[in-house]
Motif scaffolding. Structure first.
Motif, PDB file in Angstrom:
ATOM      1  N   VAL A   5       1.067   3.422 -44.585  1.00 65.46           N
ATOM      2  CA  VAL A   5       0.497   2.966 -43.323  1.00 65.46           C
ATOM      3  C   VAL A   5       0.335   1.464 -43.453  1.00 65.46           C
ATOM      4  CG1 VAL A   5      -1.428   3.127 -41.718  1.00 65.46           C
ATOM      5  CG2 VAL A   5      -0.677   5.167 -42.957  1.00 65.46           C
ATOM      6  N   ASP A   6       1.119   0.724 -42.705  1.00 66.19           N
ATOM      7  CA  ASP A   6       1.167  -0.734 -42.801  1.00 66.19           C
ATOM      8  C   ASP A   6       0.448  -1.340 -41.607  1.00 66.19           C
ATOM      9  OD1 ASP A   6       1.795  -3.413 -42.982  1.00 66.19           O
ATOM     10  OD2 ASP A   6       3.929  -3.097 -43.316  1.00 66.19           O
ATOM     11  N   MET A   7      -0.686  -1.969 -41.851  1.00 62.73           N
ATOM     12  CA  MET A   7      -1.469  -2.580 -40.785  1.00 62.73           C
ATOM     13  C   MET A   7      -1.275  -4.086 -40.745  1.00 62.73           C
ATOM     14  SD  MET A   7      -4.842  -0.258 -41.175  1.00 62.73           S
ATOM     15  CE  MET A   7      -5.421  -0.345 -39.493  1.00 62.73           C
ATOM     16  N   GLN A   9       2.141  -5.790 -41.608  1.00 61.97           N
ATOM     17  CA  GLN A   9       3.563  -6.079 -41.480  1.00 61.97           C
ATOM     18  C   GLN A   9       3.873  -7.372 -42.195  1.00 61.97           C
ATOM     19  OE1 GLN A   9       5.881  -7.029 -38.066  1.00 61.97           O
ATOM     20  NE2 GLN A   9       7.428  -5.574 -38.606  1.00 61.97           N
ATOM     21  N   VAL A  30       1.052   0.077 -37.782  1.00 65.15           N
ATOM     22  CA  VAL A  30      -0.108   0.178 -36.910  1.00 65.15           C
ATOM     23  C   VAL A  30      -0.464  -1.182 -36.330  1.00 65.15           C
ATOM     24  CG1 VAL A  30      -2.536   0.890 -36.782  1.00 65.15           C
ATOM     25  CG2 VAL A  30      -0.950   2.145 -38.227  1.00 65.15           C
ATOM     26  N   GLY A  31      -0.072  -2.250 -36.968  1.00 65.06           N
ATOM     27  CA  GLY A  31      -0.384  -3.587 -36.482  1.00 65.06           C
ATOM     28  C   GLY A  31       0.491  -4.607 -37.169  1.00 65.06           C
ATOM     29  N   TRP A  56      -3.188   1.387 -31.579  1.00 65.33           N
ATOM     30  CA  TRP A  56      -4.481   2.040 -31.488  1.00 65.33           C
ATOM     31  C   TRP A  56      -5.015   1.999 -30.058  1.00 65.33           C
ATOM     32  CZ3 TRP A  56      -9.179   0.329 -34.963  1.00 65.33           C
ATOM     33  CH2 TRP A  56     -10.162   1.299 -34.920  1.00 65.33           C
TER      34      TRP A  56
END
Length: 134
Positions: A5-7, A9, A30-31, A56
């Protein structure tokens, strides 16, 4: 690993893809707090990786009750006292780069837009207690 899960990048995406996720694994974006970088499709093909994007905000719009519950759970987790048997000492220390007053909120958006923050930029609604930089 099966799932990353990469928030953030940025450069972290490619590092996660190359060194962390297994072939046929999944990376969930996710962001992009670290900025957006071009993705080299060849890396995706070689590792046969699934990439899934999620915002989100859209989910929160369609699931407001669950969103409030999630936010409350995060707040409860972050506000655990230092005597908590779950965490002992608080293990999460948010990094605040600067605090701007509400009348200068555009400054916070400029910082975000140009990826100039070195932590969280906070907009303070109480103009009397603003510290421009920590």
């Amino acid at each position: 690993v099966d799932l990353v899960v990469d928030m953030a990048q940025g450069d972290l995406f490619e590092n996660a893809l190359i060194s962390t996720v297994r072939p046929l694994g999944t990376i969930c974006l996710v962001g992009f707090a670290a900025g957006q970088k071009p993705i080299r499709p060849g890396l995706l093909l070689v590792k046969e990786v699934n990439v899934v994007g999620s915002l989100w905000g859209r989910w929160a719009l369609y699931h407001p009750v669950e969103h409030r519950q999630n936010v409350q759970e995060i707040i409860n987790f972050l506000s655990l006292s230092s005597s908590s048997p779950l965490l002992g000492k608080r293990s999460i220390q948010p990094r605040v780069d600067r605090i701007v007053g509400l009348k200068n909120f555009y400054e916070a958006f400029e910082i975000f837009e140009h990826n100039q923050g070195r932590g969280n930029t906070v907009i303070c609604f109480d103009e009397d207690n603003v510290i421009s930089r920590l």
